[in-house]
Design a protein around this motif. Structure first.
Motif, PDB file in Angstrom:
ATOM      1  N   ARG A  95     -38.188  19.401 -13.333  1.00 28.75           N
ATOM      2  CA  ARG A  95     -38.442  20.605 -12.539  1.00 28.75           C
ATOM      3  C   ARG A  95     -37.180  21.438 -12.446  1.00 28.75           C
ATOM      4  O   ARG A  95     -36.532  21.475 -11.417  1.00 28.75           O
ATOM      5  N   LEU A  96     -36.832  22.080 -13.543  1.00 31.02           N
ATOM      6  CA  LEU A  96     -35.676  22.975 -13.506  1.00 31.02           C
ATOM      7  C   LEU A  96     -36.119  24.353 -13.008  1.00 31.02           C
ATOM      8  O   LEU A  96     -37.300  24.668 -13.005  1.00 31.02           O
ATOM      9  N   PHE A  97     -35.137  25.153 -12.592  1.00 28.01           N
ATOM     10  CA  PHE A  97     -35.412  26.560 -12.323  1.00 28.01           C
ATOM     11  C   PHE A  97     -35.295  27.259 -13.676  1.00 28.01           C
ATOM     12  O   PHE A  97     -34.210  27.603 -14.128  1.00 28.01           O
ATOM     13  N   ASN A  98     -36.465  27.451 -14.318  1.00 28.82           N
ATOM     14  CA  ASN A  98     -36.462  27.845 -15.728  1.00 28.82           C
ATOM     15  C   ASN A  98     -35.869  29.213 -16.004  1.00 28.82           C
ATOM     16  O   ASN A  98     -35.333  29.445 -17.076  1.00 28.82           O
ATOM     17  N   ASN A  99     -35.981  30.138 -15.051  1.00 29.30           N
ATOM     18  CA  ASN A  99     -35.446  31.471 -15.340  1.00 29.30           C
ATOM     19  C   ASN A  99     -34.059  31.682 -14.736  1.00 29.30           C
ATOM     20  O   ASN A  99     -33.619  32.800 -14.560  1.00 29.30           O
ATOM     21  N   MET A 100     -33.403  30.566 -14.422  1.00 31.66           N
ATOM     22  CA  MET A 100     -32.001  30.645 -14.025  1.00 31.66           C
ATOM     23  C   MET A 100     -31.168  29.934 -15.087  1.00 31.66           C
ATOM     24  O   MET A 100     -31.665  29.062 -15.783  1.00 31.66           O
ATOM     25  N   THR A 101     -29.902  30.314 -15.182  1.00 30.98           N
ATOM     26  CA  THR A 101     -29.072  29.693 -16.204  1.00 30.98           C
ATOM     27  C   THR A 101     -28.777  28.248 -15.810  1.00 30.98           C
ATOM     28  O   THR A 101     -28.977  27.844 -14.666  1.00 30.98           O
ATOM     29  N   VAL A 102     -28.311  27.499 -16.806  1.00 29.10           N
ATOM     30  CA  VAL A 102     -28.004  26.091 -16.584  1.00 29.10           C
ATOM     31  C   VAL A 102     -27.001  25.933 -15.449  1.00 29.10           C
ATOM     32  O   VAL A 102     -27.191  25.127 -14.526  1.00 29.10           O
ATOM     33  N   ILE A 103     -25.951  26.758 -15.479  1.00 24.43           N
ATOM     34  CA  ILE A 103     -24.913  26.595 -14.448  1.00 24.43           C
ATOM     35  C   ILE A 103     -25.458  26.996 -13.076  1.00 24.43           C
ATOM     36  O   ILE A 103     -25.134  26.361 -12.061  1.00 24.43           O
ATOM     37  N   GLU A 104     -26.347  27.982 -13.038  1.00 24.42           N
ATOM     38  CA  GLU A 104     -26.938  28.369 -11.744  1.00 24.42           C
ATOM     39  C   GLU A 104     -27.828  27.264 -11.187  1.00 24.42           C
ATOM     40  O   GLU A 104     -27.891  27.049  -9.977  1.00 24.42           O
ATOM     41  N   ASN A 105     -28.527  26.576 -12.087  1.00 24.71           N
ATOM     42  CA  ASN A 105     -29.348  25.450 -11.654  1.00 24.71           C
ATOM     43  C   ASN A 105     -28.507  24.420 -10.913  1.00 24.71           C
ATOM     44  O   ASN A 105     -28.878  23.944  -9.837  1.00 24.71           O
ATOM     45  N   VAL A 106     -27.372  24.078 -11.524  1.00 26.62           N
ATOM     46  CA  VAL A 106     -26.518  23.058 -10.912  1.00 26.62           C
ATOM     47  C   VAL A 106     -25.880  23.607  -9.641  1.00 26.62           C
ATOM     48  O   VAL A 106     -25.785  22.910  -8.626  1.00 26.62           O
ATOM     49  N   GLU A 107     -25.475  24.878  -9.694  1.00 26.74           N
ATOM     50  CA  GLU A 107     -24.899  25.523  -8.510  1.00 26.74           C
ATOM     51  C   GLU A 107     -25.864  25.471  -7.330  1.00 26.74           C
ATOM     52  O   GLU A 107     -25.457  25.215  -6.189  1.00 26.74           O
ATOM     53  N   ALA A 108     -27.147  25.728  -7.611  1.00 20.67           N
ATOM     54  CA  ALA A 108     -28.145  25.740  -6.537  1.00 20.67           C
ATOM     55  C   ALA A 108     -28.142  24.407  -5.796  1.00 20.67           C
ATOM     56  O   ALA A 108     -28.288  24.366  -4.579  1.00 20.67           O
ATOM     57  N   GLY A 109     -27.954  23.320  -6.549  1.00 20.04           N
ATOM     58  CA  GLY A 109     -27.900  22.002  -5.921  1.00 20.04           C
ATOM     59  C   GLY A 109     -26.743  21.877  -4.950  1.00 20.04           C
ATOM     60  O   GLY A 109     -26.871  21.285  -3.875  1.00 20.04           O
ATOM     61  N   ALA A 110     -25.599  22.448  -5.312  1.00 15.69           N
ATOM     62  CA  ALA A 110     -24.426  22.384  -4.433  1.00 15.69           C
ATOM     63  C   ALA A 110     -24.565  23.363  -3.268  1.00 15.69           C
ATOM     64  O   ALA A 110     -24.255  23.034  -2.127  1.00 15.69           O
ATOM     65  N   LEU A 111     -25.084  24.568  -3.551  1.00 13.68           N
ATOM     66  CA  LEU A 111     -25.245  25.587  -2.499  1.00 13.68           C
ATOM     67  C   LEU A 111     -26.194  25.101  -1.410  1.00 13.68           C
ATOM     68  O   LEU A 111     -25.980  25.356  -0.227  1.00 13.68           O
ATOM     69  N   ALA A 112     -27.244  24.388  -1.845  1.00 13.93           N
ATOM     70  CA  ALA A 112     -28.246  23.916  -0.883  1.00 13.93           C
ATOM     71  C   ALA A 112     -27.614  22.998   0.151  1.00 13.93           C
ATOM     72  O   ALA A 112     -28.118  22.858   1.256  1.00 13.93           O
ATOM     73  N   HIS A 113     -26.513  22.377  -0.209  1.00 12.15           N
ATOM     74  CA  HIS A 113     -25.846  21.487   0.732  1.00 12.15           C
ATOM     75  C   HIS A 113     -24.701  22.160   1.467  1.00 12.15           C
ATOM     76  O   HIS A 113     -23.798  21.505   1.980  1.00 12.15           O
ATOM     77  N   GLY A 114     -24.715  23.475   1.443  1.00 14.30           N
ATOM     78  CA  GLY A 114     -23.796  24.215   2.295  1.00 14.30           C
ATOM     79  C   GLY A 114     -22.439  24.493   1.679  1.00 14.30           C
ATOM     80  O   GLY A 114     -21.538  24.965   2.364  1.00 14.30           O
ATOM     81  N   HIS A 115     -22.272  24.194   0.390  1.00 11.88           N
ATOM     82  CA  HIS A 115     -20.998  24.558  -0.237  1.00 11.88           C
ATOM     83  C   HIS A 115     -20.936  26.060  -0.449  1.00 11.88           C
ATOM     84  O   HIS A 115     -21.959  26.701  -0.658  1.00 11.88           O
ATOM     85  N   GLY A 116     -19.755  26.618  -0.421  1.00 11.77           N
ATOM     86  CA  GLY A 116     -19.578  28.032  -0.709  1.00 11.77           C
ATOM     87  C   GLY A 116     -19.750  28.281  -2.200  1.00 11.77           C
ATOM     88  O   GLY A 116     -19.801  27.352  -3.003  1.00 11.77           O
ATOM     89  N   LEU A 117     -19.828  29.576  -2.544  1.00  7.34           N
ATOM     90  CA  LEU A 117     -20.088  29.948  -3.921  1.00  7.34           C
ATOM     91  C   LEU A 117     -19.003  29.447  -4.874  1.00  7.34           C
ATOM     92  O   LEU A 117     -19.273  28.925  -5.950  1.00  7.34           O
ATOM     93  N   ARG A 118     -17.756  29.612  -4.450  1.00  7.45           N
ATOM     94  CA  ARG A 118     -16.633  29.248  -5.311  1.00  7.45           C
ATOM     95  C   ARG A 118     -16.625  27.737  -5.578  1.00  7.45           C
ATOM     96  O   ARG A 118     -16.512  27.283  -6.708  1.00  7.45           O
ATOM     97  N   LYS A 119     -16.801  26.982  -4.496  1.00  8.81           N
ATOM     98  CA  LYS A 119     -16.809  25.530  -4.602  1.00  8.81           C
ATOM     99  C   LYS A 119     -17.995  25.065  -5.443  1.00  8.81           C
ATOM    100  O   LYS A 119     -17.872  24.179  -6.291  1.00  8.81           O
TER     101      LYS A 119
END
Lengths: 253, 296
Positions: A95-119
Motif C-alpha cells: 500500500r504505497l502512496f502511488n502518486n507520491m515520489t519514493v522519498i515522499e512516501n518514506v518522508e510521510a512515515g516520519a512526518l506522521a510521527h511528528g518529525h519536522g520536514l528537514r528531519k
C-alpha cells in the motif's frame, strides 16, 4: 497518546481471539515479541497469520484476550494510536502512496510521527540509501517494480523508528537475489535499531535462516512454537503443512 | 494580434477563477471521495460578509480579508456540522447533510438579509479598465489572473514542501494507510475544508467583483462550474481540476466569440455538449489520478 513507547518493553499477545461473523479466525493465541529478536509467524494459508498482525495493530477488534505493550493494554486503541506507540507494519498487498515520489512516501512515515520536514527528509534519505533505493528517490511510487515497492514499504515503516516492526510477506514478488539482499538487511535490523521483528513468510528457507524463534498457526490456533530447528522436525507442523510425513524444508506452501 | 491578446486575457481570467473554484472542491473530494454540495455557499458567505461590512468604513482589503476568513470558518463548520457526525456511517447521509447545510445557509440569507441582490463594496480598481497593446480590458481580469497564478503557485509549493501538504497528499492517495502510519485524520480533513474555504473566499471576491452584488443563490453556478471542471479534468487529481477549469473557460470563451447573438443564450447547452464529448473520449477525465476512486 503520542508519548514514546517504553523502550525495552515487550509486546505481549495474551490469549487473543478474533471472530468474523461467528467464525473463529484466531483462538487463544499467545505470543511474546521482545526488542532485539526476530520471530517468524508461519502456517498454512488461512491459518490466521495476517489476522494476528491485524489484531495487534488494532485493525480488527478482539473477541477475547488482550495485546499489551510493556504494561499498557493496546486493545481498543485506534490503529493510529497504536502506530504512534511504536508499532509499525507492512502489508501483504503493498500500500504505497502511488502518486507520491519514493522519498515522499518514506518522508510521510516520519512526518506522521511528528518529525519536522528537514528531519523527515534526512531520515528518508538515509533509509533509501540503506535499502539501495536512492536512485529511485524521485520516481513515483506507482512506477516501481514489485520488489522495489516492498522495500519502500519497509523503509516507510522504519521511518517512524518503530519499537516493533511487523512484516507481512516482505519477500513476496522478489527474485532470489533481491530476497537474499533483503534477508541481510532484515537480519541486521534488531541489532542496529533495537527493534523486535515479527515476520510472516512462506519462504521456509528465508524464515529458518532469519528467525530466532518461530510461531506456527493452523486454523487460528498455535500448534507449535520454539526454535527454528525444532519446529522443522515438529510432527504437528509437518502435518499442518502437508498432512503427511514429508519434510517441511520442501514445503513452499 | 489584438484579438489573440484579448482572447488570451479572457480565457486566463475566467480560467483562473474556474481553476480556483475547482481546486477548492477537489481538495475535499480527493480525501473524502465526497462532494461538498455546500461549497457554493462558501462563496455566498464571502459575498454577504462583504455586504454586511459595507458601511463599516474599514479599508477594503481588511473587509476582503474578513470575508475570506468567514469562508474559511464556514468551510470548517461544514466539516463539523455536515460531514463529521455522519462521515463514517453512510455516503448517502453525507450527501443529504451537505445539501441540507447548503439549503440552510441559503435560507438564512433569504430570511435574514433579502432575496434581492445586495451590492457589495468594491474598490474602484474593479470597475476600471486598462489598455494593453491596444486591448482594453477590465483591471479585475488582470487581478483575477494574478490571484490565480499566485494562489496556484503557493498551493503547488505547499502540497510538495510542507508537512501538511505531504500528509494531505498521502491521505488523498490512501486514507486508511495514512491513518495507519499515524497521520491525524480529523486534522487533515478539517485542514482540507479550511483550504477549500480559503480558495472559495478568494474566488468569491473575484466572482462577486464581476457581478457587483450578491444573492442567496450566488453559489450554485460556481458549484456547477467547479463540479464540471473537476469531472472533465479528472476527479482524482488536483492538477486535473486546474486543467479542467482552464479548459472549461476556453470552451466558454470560444463559444462567446463564435456563437451568434441568437445562439448565445444557448451557450451552456453547447458547453455541456462538448463536456459530454470529452467524457465519452476520456470517461475518467483528462488526468487519471493513480489513486483508487473508492472510499478508503
Amino acid at each position: 497518546m503520542t508519548g514514546p513507547s517504553d523502550k525495552g518493553a515487550s509486546l505481549r499477545v495474551v490469549d487473543v481471539a478474533v471472530e468474523f461473523s461467528g467464525l473463529r479466525a484466531l483462538d487463544g493465541v499467545s505470543l511474546t515479541l521482545s526488542p532485539g529478536e526476530i520471530v517468524g509467524l508461519i502456517g498454512p494459508n488461512g491459518s490466521g497469520k495476517t489476522t494476528l498482525i491485524n489484531a495487534i495493530t488494532g485493525q480488527v477488534p478482539l473477541a477475547g484476550g488482550q495485546v499489551v505493550l510493556g504494561d499498557r493494554p493496546l486493545s481498543g486503541l485506534a490503529p493510529r494510536d497504536i502506530a504512534l506507540l511504536g508499532l509499525s507494519r507492512s502489508f501483504q498487498i503493498v500500500r504505497l502512496f502511488n502518486n507520491m515520489t519514493v522519498i515522499e512516501n518514506v518522508e510521510a512515515g516520519a512526518l506522521a510521527h511528528g518529525h519536522g520536514l528537514r528531519k523527515a527528509r534526512a531520515k528518508a534519505e538515509a533509509l533509501l540509501d540503506e535499502f539501495g533505493l536512492s536512485a529511485r528517490a524521485d520516481d513515483l511510487g506507482g512506477n516501481l517494480s514489485y520488489g522495489d515497492k516492498r522495500r519502500v514499504e519497509i523503509a516507510r515503516a522504519l521511518a517512524s523508528d518503530p519499537a516493533f516492526l511487523m512484516l507481512d510477506e516482505p519477500a513476496a514478488g522478489m527474485n532470489e537475489a533481491e530476497t537474499e539482499t533483503l534477508l541481510h538487511k532484515l537480519s541486521a535490523l534488531p541489532a542496529s535499531r533495537g527493534l523486535g521483528l515479527l515476520i510472516i513468510d512462506h519462504d521456509m528457507g528465508l524464515i529458518m535462516r532469519l528467525c530466532d524463534r518461530l510461531h506456527v498457526l493452523a486454523f487460528g490456533r498455535t500448534i507449535a512454537e520454539g526454535k527454528a530447528a525444532d519446529i522443522r522436525k515438529d510432527p504437528a507442523v509437518i502435518q499442518a503443512y502437508l498432512g503427511s510425513e514429508a519434510g517441511i524444508g520442501a514445503a513452499h506452501a | 494580434m489584438t484579438f489573440a491578446l484579448q482572447f488570451t486575457i479572457d480565457v486566463l481570467s475566467l480560467g483562473g477563477a474556474y481553476a480556483l473554484m475547482a481546486l477548492g472542491l477537489v481538495i475535499v473530494y480527493g480525501i473524502l471521495k465526497l462532494v461538498n454540495f455546500a461549497y457554493g455557499e462558501l462563496i455566498m458567505v464571502t459575498g454577504y460578509t462583504l455586504f454586511l461590512m459595507g458601511g463599516s468604513g474599514l479599508p477594503w482589503l481588511v473587509m476582503a480579508a474578513v470575508a475570506v476568513a468567514m469562508a474559511v470558518v464556514t468551510g470548517v463548520l461544514t466539516d463539523y456540522i455536515a460531514f463529521r457526525p455522519v462521515r463514517a456511517k453512510s455516503i448517502t447521509a453525507v450527501l443529504i447533510t451537505s445539501f441540507a447545510f447548503s439549503t440552510l445557509l441559503q435560507n438564512a440569507a433569504l430570511l435574514f438579509i433579502s432575496p434581492r441582490p445586495r451590492n457589495v463594496p468594491l474598490p474602484a480598481l474593479f470597475s476600471q479598465t486598462v489598455e494593453i497593446a491596444g486591448v482594453i480590458t477590465p483591471v479585475r481580469n488582470l487581478v483575477t489572473i494574478a490571484a490565480a497564478v499566485v494562489l496556484l503557485a503557493v498551493f503547488a509549493w505547499a502540497m510538495r514542501r510542507t508537512v501538511l501538504g505531504i500528509a494531505m497528499r498521502a491521505a488523498a492517495t490512501n486514507f486508511t494507510m495514512a491513518r495507519m502510519l499515524g497521520i491525524p485524520a480529523n486534522l487533515i480533513i478539517s485542514s482540507a475544508f479550511a483550504i477549500s474555504g480559503l480558495l472559495a473566499g478568494v474566488v468569491g471576491i473575484l466572482w462577486i467583483g464581476r457581478i457587483g452584488s450578491v444573492v442567496p443563490g450566488i453559489g450554485s453556478e460556481p458549484l456547477l462550474v467547479a463540479f464540471i471542471a473537476t469531472v472533465i479534468g479528472g476527479m482524482r487529481s488536483l492538477e486535473g481540476a486546474v486543467l479542467g477549469g482552464f479548459l472549461l473557460a476556453l470552451i466558454d470563451t470560444s463559444l462567446n466569440y463564435l456563437l451568434s447573438q441568437e445562439l448565445l443564450k444557448f451557450r451552456d447547452a453547447f458547453t455541456f455538449g462538448l463536456v459530454i464529448l470529452i467524457l465519452l473520449w476520456r470517461p475518467e477525465g483528462l488526468l487519471k489520478g493513480p489513486a483508487t476512486g473508492q472510499r478508503t
